[in-house]
Enzyme design. Structure first.
Site, PDB file in Angstrom:
ATOM      1  N   CYS A 147     -35.835  16.236  25.037  1.00 39.24           N
ATOM      2  CA  CYS A 147     -36.514  14.980  24.695  1.00 39.24           C
ATOM      3  C   CYS A 147     -35.734  13.813  25.314  1.00 39.24           C
ATOM      4  O   CYS A 147     -34.567  13.583  24.965  1.00 39.24           O
ATOM      5  CB  CYS A 147     -36.583  14.871  23.175  1.00 39.24           C
ATOM      6  SG  CYS A 147     -37.385  13.386  22.600  1.00 39.24           S
ATOM      7  N   CYS A 190     -43.829  14.114  18.669  1.00 34.78           N
ATOM      8  CA  CYS A 190     -42.867  13.150  19.205  1.00 34.78           C
ATOM      9  C   CYS A 190     -43.559  12.232  20.218  1.00 34.78           C
ATOM     10  O   CYS A 190     -44.229  12.719  21.130  1.00 34.78           O
ATOM     11  CB  CYS A 190     -41.695  13.887  19.858  1.00 34.78           C
ATOM     12  SG  CYS A 190     -40.520  12.779  20.633  1.00 34.78           S
ATOM     13  N   ASP A 195       0.842  -1.210   0.000  1.00 36.46           N
ATOM     14  CA  ASP A 195       0.000   0.000   0.000  1.00 36.46           C
ATOM     15  C   ASP A 195       0.871   1.252   0.000  1.00 36.46           C
ATOM     16  O   ASP A 195       0.590   2.232  -0.668  1.00 36.46           O
ATOM     17  CB  ASP A 195      -0.869   0.057   1.271  1.00 36.46           C
ATOM     18  CG  ASP A 195      -2.016  -0.915   1.182  1.00 36.46           C
ATOM     19  OD1 ASP A 195      -2.071  -1.650   0.180  1.00 36.46           O
ATOM     20  OD2 ASP A 195      -2.839  -0.940   2.116  1.00 36.46           O
ATOM     21  N   LYS A 206     -27.768 -13.256 -11.922  1.00 45.35           N
ATOM     22  CA  LYS A 206     -28.496 -12.003 -12.139  1.00 45.35           C
ATOM     23  C   LYS A 206     -28.192 -11.110 -10.939  1.00 45.35           C
ATOM     24  O   LYS A 206     -28.764 -11.266  -9.859  1.00 45.35           O
ATOM     25  CB  LYS A 206     -29.990 -12.271 -12.270  1.00 45.35           C
ATOM     26  CG  LYS A 206     -30.757 -11.038 -12.683  1.00 45.35           C
ATOM     27  CD  LYS A 206     -32.181 -11.384 -13.079  1.00 45.35           C
ATOM     28  CE  LYS A 206     -32.916 -10.182 -13.630  1.00 45.35           C
ATOM     29  NZ  LYS A 206     -32.936  -9.026 -12.762  1.00 45.35           N
ATOM     30  N   SER A 232     -34.774  -4.731 -21.114  1.00 44.38           N
ATOM     31  CA  SER A 232     -34.730  -5.565 -19.912  1.00 44.38           C
ATOM     32  C   SER A 232     -34.914  -7.022 -20.333  1.00 44.38           C
ATOM     33  O   SER A 232     -35.025  -7.317 -21.520  1.00 44.38           O
ATOM     34  CB  SER A 232     -35.782  -5.119 -18.911  1.00 44.38           C
ATOM     35  OG  SER A 232     -37.018  -5.079 -19.547  1.00 44.38           O
ATOM     36  N   ASP A 266     -28.012  -8.150  -8.414  1.00 49.86           N
ATOM     37  CA  ASP A 266     -29.094  -7.258  -7.994  1.00 49.86           C
ATOM     38  C   ASP A 266     -28.516  -5.871  -7.714  1.00 49.86           C
ATOM     39  O   ASP A 266     -28.111  -5.558  -6.601  1.00 49.86           O
ATOM     40  CB  ASP A 266     -29.759  -7.840  -6.735  1.00 49.86           C
ATOM     41  CG  ASP A 266     -31.129  -7.251  -6.527  1.00 49.86           C
ATOM     42  OD1 ASP A 266     -31.613  -6.535  -7.421  1.00 49.86           O
ATOM     43  OD2 ASP A 266     -31.723  -7.517  -5.471  1.00 49.86           O
ATOM     44  N   LYS A 297     -36.032 -15.928 -11.832  1.00 49.79           N
ATOM     45  CA  LYS A 297     -35.926 -15.194 -10.557  1.00 49.79           C
ATOM     46  C   LYS A 297     -36.133 -16.147  -9.388  1.00 49.79           C
ATOM     47  O   LYS A 297     -37.068 -16.944  -9.401  1.00 49.79           O
ATOM     48  CB  LYS A 297     -37.004 -14.113 -10.505  1.00 49.79           C
ATOM     49  CG  LYS A 297     -36.875 -13.081 -11.616  1.00 49.79           C
ATOM     50  CD  LYS A 297     -36.181 -11.842 -11.153  1.00 49.79           C
ATOM     51  CE  LYS A 297     -37.192 -10.848 -10.680  1.00 49.79           C
ATOM     52  NZ  LYS A 297     -36.595  -9.573 -10.329  1.00 49.79           N
ATOM     53  N   CYS A 304     -41.853  13.258  23.810  1.00 47.19           N
ATOM     54  CA  CYS A 304     -41.917  14.569  24.471  1.00 47.19           C
ATOM     55  C   CYS A 304     -43.007  15.445  23.872  1.00 47.19           C
ATOM     56  O   CYS A 304     -43.158  16.594  24.250  1.00 47.19           O
ATOM     57  CB  CYS A 304     -40.562  15.272  24.399  1.00 47.19           C
ATOM     58  SG  CYS A 304     -40.169  15.827  22.732  1.00 47.19           S
ATOM     59  N   TYR A 324     -21.680  -7.902 -18.107  1.00 47.10           N
ATOM     60  CA  TYR A 324     -22.443  -9.004 -18.693  1.00 47.10           C
ATOM     61  C   TYR A 324     -22.754  -8.864 -20.180  1.00 47.10           C
ATOM     62  O   TYR A 324     -23.532  -9.637 -20.721  1.00 47.10           O
ATOM     63  CB  TYR A 324     -23.724  -9.265 -17.917  1.00 47.10           C
ATOM     64  CG  TYR A 324     -24.653  -8.073 -17.761  1.00 47.10           C
ATOM     65  CD1 TYR A 324     -25.206  -7.453 -18.872  1.00 47.10           C
ATOM     66  CD2 TYR A 324     -24.984  -7.587 -16.500  1.00 47.10           C
ATOM     67  CE1 TYR A 324     -26.057  -6.377 -18.734  1.00 47.10           C
ATOM     68  CE2 TYR A 324     -25.837  -6.513 -16.353  1.00 47.10           C
ATOM     69  CZ  TYR A 324     -26.376  -5.912 -17.472  1.00 47.10           C
ATOM     70  OH  TYR A 324     -27.214  -4.847 -17.342  1.00 47.10           O
ATOM     71  N   GLU A 365     -25.616 -17.282 -16.277  1.00 49.30           N
ATOM     72  CA  GLU A 365     -24.902 -16.284 -15.462  1.00 49.30           C
ATOM     73  C   GLU A 365     -25.728 -15.937 -14.245  1.00 49.30           C
ATOM     74  O   GLU A 365     -26.908 -16.255 -14.190  1.00 49.30           O
ATOM     75  CB  GLU A 365     -24.749 -14.981 -16.271  1.00 49.30           C
ATOM     76  CG  GLU A 365     -23.717 -15.039 -17.327  1.00 49.30           C
ATOM     77  CD  GLU A 365     -23.754 -13.790 -18.201  1.00 49.30           C
ATOM     78  OE1 GLU A 365     -24.525 -12.864 -17.926  1.00 49.30           O
ATOM     79  OE2 GLU A 365     -22.996 -13.772 -19.172  1.00 49.30           O
ATOM     80  N   CYS A 417     -37.486  14.940  15.740  1.00 45.51           N
ATOM     81  CA  CYS A 417     -38.003  15.696  16.878  1.00 45.51           C
ATOM     82  C   CYS A 417     -36.966  16.783  17.144  1.00 45.51           C
ATOM     83  O   CYS A 417     -35.805  16.485  17.427  1.00 45.51           O
ATOM     84  CB  CYS A 417     -38.135  14.791  18.102  1.00 45.51           C
ATOM     85  SG  CYS A 417     -38.372  15.751  19.602  1.00 45.51           S
TER      86      CYS A 417
END
Ligand code: IVH
Length: 672
Positions: free
Chosen positions: A434, A410, A35, A116, A84, A118, A316, A413, A225, A114, A428
């Site tokens: 509070c 709230c 690094d 899919k 799509s 997400d 899916k 309070c 892809y 492959e 709040c």
């Protein structure tokens, strides 16, 4: 060679070297330089570019860290429409699709299976090997130009190598690796801010951030892809993906079965069945698999419907989903006043754990679900930690049911809630009056990562607060032995320990004190940056928004929050009290490495930790003379394994014989 020519040549050399190391590290998972040496080369390039801007270009590795703020994203028309996929949810549909395809062609068909991914679709154009432009899917015909943000994703090459074609677009999915997503949410939790709902939406939101530095810090990733070009690329999809790998892209690992070429529907089923189970071990989320006809000629014979290609189909996965009753929506008040609605559910078993509660996030989410009291709801759990309500069984809704109305005041309070323009969360505003905000701030102040005051749990804080002994964290320094021993079940020894621990907090360094103040959006890293930059609290109080934004990693949101905090007289009075108590409000001499216990040892830190944060662990490694790297190689000495660590890292460490240690074992090594 003239001096200018020499500079130009050195810049080119550095760009090539850094691109090579970056590719080896992020795409191939091989660490070929330390690094430190990498940073030295990067610094040299930065300096040369700053002095010779005419030789700098947009695809320089120095642009990986992000930089300029984008004002708005331009809309760009896609060269090839971004369609799509047609979805299927049953294996029968895949068999039918296979039969349909075979009717089209006499020739043998080869499929490519492959994952899919997400995430969010992206199309990236490369001209003469240089990343030219990255565009989101948008409506399929035109999307947004998010090039500056995409450049920060380390697995996406800025400059290609090998025998690439001159002009093409590569498409893929940008996603949030689970480890980074959960770490981001852990940070949010520590800041008392509402959590992000899921990795996909957060990846999409991140890609549209105007500050590319934030994008760089979040650690998005990308798998590719599809390659699109008017030039000839290869005979089929599989071959094109392999070529893309040779040009420097991150492509699915065949040895890990992430891509699979096959000839029969039975083999496709094997792939589906394998990933339906194995997907829980992936370090990122997938929502199915995609099956494509491999051969490009056959693809063009099959063509497209209006929306999707006939040559591909998605299968899916069914997420594990259960139905249960919504008993009640309650509202939590965080230490910053953020209101989180919570669905209290009839307990139900889901993916091995009993689920009783699900976060509803905010008002918009409740409205989007159109949630009614006592609805029967569907609950799912993904890679993220909190389960979510994904739908409602309307057939079971009672006739007289009432819609869930978001509260206006709230719950603790009764102060009227506020929702700032452009924000989704209600707050709040009664910060100093509070109770959960007051107690939450005190709990944060004494937390392990803040001033680490032992012996005071939330119950004791609640008791002290109710007995009127503390109203803010500065009051802790007024506590006496008598105050404490009078509390229920408080022994003399415990009381003394608490007092001792409160006293010890006075030795905590300035950056910890600053973090412990609980200023909204000021986490550990920001507190550290502020402390190192301004050196003392007076300078921070005096700083205006511009001064603050000038500090690395401080954006407008944080700057405004700091200014508001220090403008408040109540906060200033509390600060004064802390100063009088003897807390550190200025930097000591720059921390030098403590010792060299870990000299010449290389570490990889992965996962979520309990006692110290990932960043703290990395700091400790450096302070003790060790080195941090991001990926495991044969040179790694130790992997510090936390919770939720990616299985791929663990497998790699095991196969390379890297010693795997826990957080506790590491802390023991440095006698922490
Ligand atoms: S191929 C013509 N392959 O799924 C469509 N898509 O509706 C070509 N996705 O928005 C898409 N993983 O972003 C393809 N291995 C994969 C994919 C994939 C995820 C996304 C893609 C698209 C959506 C399909």
């Amino acid at each position: 060679m003239s001096n200018k020519e020499q500079v130009k040549a050195r810049i080119k050399e550095l760009v090539n070297l850094l691109n090579k190391y970056n590719h080896a590290y992020y795409v191939l998972n091989q660490s070929s330089i330390s690094d430190y040496d990498f940073d030295q080369l990067l610094k040299e390039l930065e300096t040369l570019e700053a002095a010779n801007p005419e030789f700098s270009n947009e695809n320089s590795p120095t642009k990986r860290v992000g930089g300029d703020l984008t004002k708005k994203f331009n809309t760009v028309k896609h060269d090839f429409p971004m369609l799509s996929l047609s979805n299927s949810y049953s294996k029968e549909e895949i068999i039918e699709w296979g039969n349909r395809i075979r009717k089209f062609s006499e020739d043998k068909i080869t499929y490519v299976c492959e994952l899919k991914y997400d995430g969010v679709a992206i199309g990236i154009r490369y001209v003469n090997g240089q990343l030219e432009r990255a565009v989101t899917r948008g409506d399929g015909n035109q999307g947004e130009d998010v090039t500056t943000n995409v450049r920060t994703i380390r697995t996406i090459p800025l400059q290609l190598h090998g025998n690439y074609i001159n002009d093409f677009e590569i498409r893929g999915e940008i996603f949030f690796p689970l480890e980074n997503f959960n770490a981001l949410n852990k940070e949010k939790e520590e800041l008392g801010e509402p959590l992000y709902a899921n990795p996909r939406n957060t990846a999409s939101g991140t890609l549209k951030l105007l500050n590319s530095k934030t994008v760089a810090a979040r650690g998005l990733d990308c798998y590719l892809y599809g390659v699109y070009s008017n030039q000839e690329i290869a005979t089929g999809h599989y071959e094109a993906v392999k070529l893309a790998g040779e040009w420097g892209f991150k492509i699915p690992d065949e040895s890990q079965k992430m891509i699979f070429k096959c000839d029969t529907v039975d083999e496709i089923m094997d792939f589906i069945n394998y990933w339906d189970k194995a997907r829980v071990n992936l370090p990122f989320e997938i929502d199915g698999v995609v099956i494509k006809v491999n051969n490009y000629d056959q693809q063009s014979d099959l063509g497209f419907t209006a929306k999707s290609p006939r040559w591909a189909i998605a299968y899916k996965f069914k997420a594990e989903r259960v139905e249960t009753l919504l008993n009640e929506v309650t509202y939590q008040v965080g230490r910053t006043g953020a209101i989180t609605p919570v669905a209290n559910l009839e307990p139900v078993l889901l993916a091995g754990t009993t689920v009783k509660r699900a976060s509803l996030h905010n008002q918009d989410q409740i409205e989007k679900l159109s949630l009614y009291n006592n609805d029967s709801v569907y609950v799912e759990k993904g890679g993220e930690i909190i389960p979510k309500i994904v739908g409602i069984n309307l057939a079971k809704r009672k006739k007289d049911a009432q819609q869930v109305d978001f509260i206006t005041n709230c719950p603790e309070c009764d102060t009227e809630l506020v929702r700032h323009e452009g924000e989704v969360q209600h707050y709040c505003p009664n910060e100093v009056g509070c109770p959960p905000q007051i107690k939450g701030k005190i709990e944060h102040f004494i937390g392990r990562k803040a001033l680490n005051i032992d012996g005071l749990g939330p119950e004791t804080i609640d008791l002290l607060f109710r007995k009127d002994l503390i109203h803010n964290y500065a009051d802790l320094f007024d506590l006496t032995f008598e105050d404490l021993v009078e509390l229920d079940r408080m022994a003399d020894k415990s009381a003394n320990n608490i007092l001792q621990s409160i006293k010890a907090a006075k030795d905590s360094p300035f950056e910890k004190v600053l973090f412990s103040l609980g200023i909204r959006h000021v986490g550990e890293t920001v507190a550290k940056k502020l402390a190192r930059h301004f050196k003392n609290i007076e300078a921070i109080i005096m700083a205006n928004t511009e001064d603050l934004i000038a500090v690395d990693e401080i954006g407008e949101k944080i700057a405004l929050s700091l200014v508001a905090f220090f403008e408040d007289d109540v906060n200033l009075a509390i600060l004064q009290k802390l100063k009088n108590a003897g807390l550190q409000f200025e930097m000591e001499e720059e921390d030098e490495p403590n010792n060299n216990t870990l000299e010449s040892k290389t570490f990889v830190v992965s996962g979520v930790f309990e006692k110290v944060s990932r960043n703290e662990l990395k700091d400790l490694i450096e302070k003790n003379g060790g080195k941090n790297t991001g990926s495991i190689s044969a040179k790694t000495n130790y992997l510090i394994a936390g919770d939720k660590m990616g299985p791929a890292k663990l497998a790699k460490a095991t196969s390379l014989g890297v010693q795997i240690i826990t957080e506790d074992e590491f802390l023991a090594m440095i006698s922490y």
